[in-house]
Design a protein around this motif. Structure first.
Motif, mmCIF file in Angstrom:
data_model
loop_
_atom_site.group_PDB
_atom_site.id
_atom_site.type_symbol
_atom_site.label_atom_id
_atom_site.label_comp_id
_atom_site.label_asym_id
_atom_site.label_seq_id
_atom_site.Cartn_x
_atom_site.Cartn_y
_atom_site.Cartn_z
ATOM 1 N N LEU A 10 0.865 -1.167 0.000
ATOM 2 C CA LEU A 10 0.000 0.000 0.000
ATOM 3 C C LEU A 10 0.906 1.222 0.000
ATOM 4 C CD1 LEU A 10 -2.926 1.021 0.211
ATOM 5 C CD2 LEU A 10 -2.664 0.947 2.686
ATOM 6 N N LYS A 12 1.828 5.539 -0.782
ATOM 7 C CA LYS A 12 1.366 6.864 -0.390
ATOM 8 C C LYS A 12 0.041 7.175 -1.085
ATOM 9 C CE LYS A 12 3.060 11.492 -1.146
ATOM 10 N NZ LYS A 12 4.228 12.261 -1.529
ATOM 11 N N ASN A 13 -0.845 7.856 -0.416
ATOM 12 C CA ASN A 13 -2.191 8.169 -0.914
ATOM 13 C C ASN A 13 -3.031 6.912 -1.125
ATOM 14 O OD1 ASN A 13 -1.670 10.926 -0.895
ATOM 15 N ND2 ASN A 13 -0.850 10.883 -2.964
ATOM 16 N N TYR A 14 -2.699 5.830 -0.444
ATOM 17 C CA TYR A 14 -3.451 4.576 -0.476
ATOM 18 C C TYR A 14 -3.525 3.972 -1.878
ATOM 19 C CZ TYR A 14 -4.632 5.759 4.272
ATOM 20 O OH TYR A 14 -4.554 6.063 5.605
ATOM 21 N N GLN A 15 -2.497 4.118 -2.669
ATOM 22 C CA GLN A 15 -2.467 3.545 -4.010
ATOM 23 C C GLN A 15 -1.908 2.133 -3.964
ATOM 24 O OE1 GLN A 15 -0.138 6.414 -6.161
ATOM 25 N NE2 GLN A 15 -1.947 7.594 -6.733
#
Length: 80
Positions: A10, A12-15
């Protein structure tokens, strides 16, 4: 137990990235016309399902129209 073929991180920014092993297995995934649907089942497990985007060509002709009027006639009738 499920057969795990790959894992991902997972970011940064939940990508997330779809792992290469999964992309190779699901050969019909394409960047331009694939949507990933996410859901949670009754066991609180994440279910991820790819599907094709619906295009205009997919929906053309679904509804038959027996109306013989055209757009020009309809517009003219508004201003009478």
């Amino acid at each position: 137990m499920d057969n795990i073929i790959a894992t991902t991180t997972l970011y940064k920014n939940y990508q997330l990235a779809i792992p290469k092993a999964v992309r190779n297995k699901l050969t019909d995934l394409t960047i331009d016309d694939t949507v990933i649907d996410w859901s949670i089942n009754e066991n609180d497990e994440i279910v991820i399902k790819p599907r094709k985007k619906v295009s205009l060509d997919d929906v053309l002709g679904i509804i038959e129209d027996d109306d013989s009027r055209d757009a020009v006639e309809l517009k003219r009738s508004l201003y009478k």
